[in-house]
Design a protein around this motif. Structure first.
Motif, short mmCIF file in Angstrom:
data_model
loop_
_atom_site.label_atom_id
_atom_site.label_comp_id
_atom_site.label_asym_id
_atom_site.label_seq_id
_atom_site.Cartn_x
_atom_site.Cartn_y
_atom_site.Cartn_z
N ALA A 106 0.83 -1.21 0.00
CA ALA A 106 0.00 0.00 0.00
C ALA A 106 0.86 1.26 0.00
CB ALA A 106 -0.93 -0.01 1.21
N TYR A 107 1.92 1.26 0.80
CA TYR A 107 2.78 2.45 0.85
C TYR A 107 3.64 2.57 -0.41
CZ TYR A 107 1.43 3.88 5.52
OH TYR A 107 0.71 4.35 6.60
N GLN A 108 3.94 1.45 -1.03
CA GLN A 108 4.64 1.51 -2.31
C GLN A 108 3.75 2.14 -3.37
OE1 GLN A 108 6.09 -2.26 -3.71
NE2 GLN A 108 6.82 -1.44 -5.65
N VAL A 109 2.48 1.70 -3.38
CA VAL A 109 1.51 2.30 -4.31
C VAL A 109 1.35 3.79 -4.01
CG1 VAL A 109 -0.92 2.36 -4.97
CG2 VAL A 109 0.26 0.16 -4.73
N ALA A 110 1.30 4.13 -2.73
CA ALA A 110 1.14 5.53 -2.34
C ALA A 110 2.29 6.38 -2.85
CB ALA A 110 1.03 5.63 -0.82
N SER A 111 3.50 5.86 -2.75
CA SER A 111 4.66 6.63 -3.21
C SER A 111 4.60 6.87 -4.72
CB SER A 111 5.96 5.91 -2.85
OG SER A 111 6.11 4.71 -3.59
N GLU A 112 4.03 5.91 -5.44
CA GLU A 112 3.93 6.04 -6.89
C GLU A 112 2.81 6.99 -7.29
OE1 GLU A 112 3.35 2.01 -7.99
OE2 GLU A 112 5.46 1.42 -7.69
N LYS A 113 1.84 7.19 -6.39
CA LYS A 113 0.70 8.06 -6.68
C LYS A 113 0.94 9.52 -6.29
CE LYS A 113 -3.07 4.66 -6.40
NZ LYS A 113 -3.82 5.07 -7.62
N LEU A 114 2.06 9.80 -5.64
CA LEU A 114 2.32 11.17 -5.18
C LEU A 114 2.38 12.14 -6.36
CD1 LEU A 114 4.99 10.81 -2.34
CD2 LEU A 114 2.61 11.50 -2.12
N THR A 115 1.65 13.22 -6.20
CA THR A 115 1.68 14.29 -7.20
C THR A 115 1.89 15.61 -6.47
OG1 THR A 115 -0.70 14.67 -7.05
CG2 THR A 115 0.05 13.03 -8.67
N ALA A 116 2.14 16.64 -7.22
CA ALA A 116 2.35 17.96 -6.61
C ALA A 116 1.14 18.39 -5.80
CB ALA A 116 2.67 18.98 -7.69
N SER A 117 -0.05 18.08 -6.31
CA SER A 117 -1.26 18.51 -5.60
C SER A 117 -1.45 17.75 -4.30
CB SER A 117 -2.50 18.29 -6.48
OG SER A 117 -2.67 16.91 -6.78
N LEU A 118 -0.94 16.51 -4.23
CA LEU A 118 -1.11 15.70 -3.03
C LEU A 118 -0.09 16.04 -1.95
CD1 LEU A 118 -1.97 12.16 -4.44
CD2 LEU A 118 -3.46 13.65 -3.10
N ILE A 119 1.04 16.60 -2.35
CA ILE A 119 2.05 16.91 -1.33
C ILE A 119 2.05 18.39 -0.94
CG2 ILE A 119 3.55 15.00 -2.00
CD1 ILE A 119 5.30 17.00 -3.49
N GLY A 120 1.06 19.12 -1.45
CA GLY A 120 0.94 20.53 -1.09
C GLY A 120 -0.26 20.76 -0.18
N TYR A 121 -0.54 22.02 0.15
CA TYR A 121 -1.71 22.38 0.92
C TYR A 121 -2.97 22.14 0.08
CZ TYR A 121 1.24 24.60 4.43
OH TYR A 121 2.17 24.83 5.41
N THR A 122 -4.07 21.94 0.78
CA THR A 122 -5.34 21.76 0.09
C THR A 122 -6.35 22.71 0.69
OG1 THR A 122 -7.11 20.18 -0.44
CG2 THR A 122 -5.99 19.89 1.66
N GLU A 123 -7.36 23.04 -0.09
CA GLU A 123 -8.38 24.00 0.36
C GLU A 123 -9.12 23.47 1.58
OE1 GLU A 123 -10.69 27.41 0.52
OE2 GLU A 123 -8.88 26.99 -0.66
N HIS A 124 -9.37 22.18 1.59
CA HIS A 124 -10.08 21.57 2.70
C HIS A 124 -9.08 20.88 3.63
CE1 HIS A 124 -13.87 22.40 0.69
NE2 HIS A 124 -13.34 21.93 -0.42
N THR A 125 -9.61 20.27 4.70
CA THR A 125 -8.72 19.59 5.65
C THR A 125 -8.50 18.13 5.27
OG1 THR A 125 -10.64 19.19 7.06
CG2 THR A 125 -9.28 21.09 7.59
N GLY A 126 -8.67 17.82 4.04
CA GLY A 126 -8.43 16.46 3.54
C GLY A 126 -8.97 16.33 2.13
N HIS A 127 -8.29 15.53 1.30
CA HIS A 127 -8.71 15.38 -0.09
C HIS A 127 -10.03 14.61 -0.19
CE1 HIS A 127 -5.01 17.02 -1.83
NE2 HIS A 127 -4.40 16.47 -0.79
N GLU A 128 -10.81 14.94 -1.19
CA GLU A 128 -12.16 14.39 -1.31
C GLU A 128 -12.16 12.87 -1.45
OE1 GLU A 128 -15.89 14.67 -4.42
OE2 GLU A 128 -14.87 16.52 -3.82
N ASN A 129 -11.27 12.32 -2.26
CA ASN A 129 -11.30 10.86 -2.43
C ASN A 129 -10.87 10.13 -1.16
OD1 ASN A 129 -8.61 11.81 -2.95
ND2 ASN A 129 -8.11 9.80 -3.81
#
Length: 445
Positions: A106-129
């Motif tokens: 799971a963490y290997q998959v997570a590392s592959e899914k990292l994008t700029a939007s996921l490692i930055g601030y977000t408008e809400h206190t957590g991503h919608e998905n």
């Protein structure tokens, strides 16, 4: 009154602590009881306790009394150990060796899914998905009404509890808790200046009648309830009781914090209390007990009226929970792997409960969860039993750590899952059974 008098009494108390008469983390006598014993006044005892508190020897809690400093009840109830020869029955966690491989993936998959939007601030206190995954997790085990709009992400269930207590109450307010309850809740209340009042329980959990009486007398702002595989008693509330508790909360117009982190251990889904009073309930679910304590993923389903308030508290404290954990958690939930892991842990818990009941016939509650609430013979106190078990390299949790008023208990809590092998589990349980059968209460080191 001379200062030497209470100083001398403080010295007597300190000597009793050092020679083991007052055990670490044990509750000290009340001012009146000790004053009668030492032929002085409660005021003098209070000054002696204050002196010892300033020296860090004891700590006092409003409504609960004074305790010998050792470690906090939370630290004492959950003790990590790196010693292989130790039988650690104190930690409520899954059998982690079974979860390592899927979490690695799971963490290997997570590392592959990292994008700029996921490692930055977000408008809400957590991503919608990630919130969608939390909704799916809680719904699978009996919660209704969750959505991405009323679900918030926290750094695990402990953070969720702290967040809700701070957001819904203020210092000096009263919180109602089960008479035997999770020490983490007591720690939050103590550190934040909230008062705690206990609600009596029976074999089905919190008594609705007792809850109503507590609300009428103490006017608590909220009640915290663990409905499934309650920590420490192991009780699971049937649906009928959940409905009755919900009726009381709605009629008395207070908040419910439903700490439902063990719901995955139910043989079949049971409706959450929150289902019956969504406008008055905050439902907590999390992945730490099913997957790993290191995966700090907690989910709060909140009334829509309080979503923005909780979002503001989250932003002010942590801004948002680390997305890397939620990427991995969302992968596990969306792929179905999280539910398979949870089911495997439930089966393992059932198997270990069966082993425990064969070795420890005095077990009373028919829980199928991670732990047992073990009654002690009359010649044992929980503190002494814990100390003697430790002499045999067995770590257990005293029942007094879970008492909402800090009173001595005739029970200890045993986690059955933190020990890696069934053979080691049986060996540790047999040590405890031999200790239970012993007729003397002091043993050589």
């Amino acid at each position: 009154m001379s200062s030497s008098k209470f100083s001398k009494i403080a010295q007597i108390i300190e000597e009793r602590i050092e020679n083991g008469e007052y055990l670490l983390n044990s509750k000290l006598p009340t001012h009146r009881v000790l004053a009668d014993e030492l032929n002085t006044t409660p005021v003098t005892i209070a000054k002696a306790y204050k002196l010892l508190s300033n020296k860090g020897k004891i700590e006092s809690f409003v409504g609960r009394g004074s305790f010998v400093c050792g470690e906090s009840n939370l630290n004492s109830a959950i003790k990590a150990s790196e010693m292989e020869e130790t039988f650690n029955f104190s930690i409520l966690q899954p059998c982690l060796y079974k979860n390592v491989v899927p979490l690695q993936k799971a963490y290997q998959v997570a590392s592959e899914k990292l994008t700029a939007s996921l490692i930055g601030y977000t408008e809400h206190t957590g991503h919608e998905n990630h919130r969608e995954a939390g909704v799916a997790w809680a719904k699978y085990f009996g919660l209704t009404g969750g959505s991405v709009d009323n679900t918030l992400l926290t750094n695990g269930a402990q953070h969720a509890l702290s967040l809700l207590i701070h957001a819904l109450t203020k210092p000096g307010d009263t919180i109602a808790v089960e008479e035997k309850t999770y020490p983490g809740t007591l720690a939050i209340a103590s550190l934040s200046g909230r008062k705690v009042v206990k609600v009596s329980m029976d074999e089905h959990g919190v008594s609705p009648e007792a809850l109503e009486l507590v609300i009428d007398e103490w006017k608590p702002k909220l009640v915290v309830i663990v409905p499934s595989h309650q920590n420490p008693t192991g009780i699971t509330m049937p649906e009928v009781r959940r409905r009755k508790v919900a009726e009381v909360i709605k009629r008395k117009d207070i908040w419910l914090v439903e700490d439902d982190i063990y719901c995955f251990l139910d043989e079949r889904p049971i409706p959450a209390i929150s289902n019956f009073i969504p406008e008055k309930a905050f439902h907590i679910s999390a992945l730490s007990k099913a997957l790993s304590p290191a995966m700090r993923c907690g989910y709060i389903k909140a009334p829509e009226s309080h979503v923005e308030l909780l979002n503001a508290h989250i932003r002010a404290n942590i801004w948002l929970s680390p997305p890397i954990n939620y990427i991995a958690a969302t992968y596990l939930i969306e792929s179905g792997e999280a539910f398979k892991i949870a089911e495997q842990q439930r089966k393992t818990a059932f198997e270990r409960q069966t082993i425990a009941r064969k070795i420890l016939p005095t077990i009373q509650c028919r829980s199928t969860g991670y732990h047992i609430w073990l009654p002690l013979p009359l010649h044992w106190t929980s503190e002494r039993f814990v100390a003697e078990a430790k002499n045999r390299h067995v770590i257990i949790s005293s029942g007094s750590y879970f008492d909402a008023t800090g009173h001595e208990s005739r029970h200890v809590r045993l986690s059955l899952m933190s020990i890696s092998s069934e053979a080691q589990l049986e060996e540790g349980l047999r040590i405890l059974q031999n200790l239970l059968e012993s007729k003397i209460t002091t043993f050589p080191f």
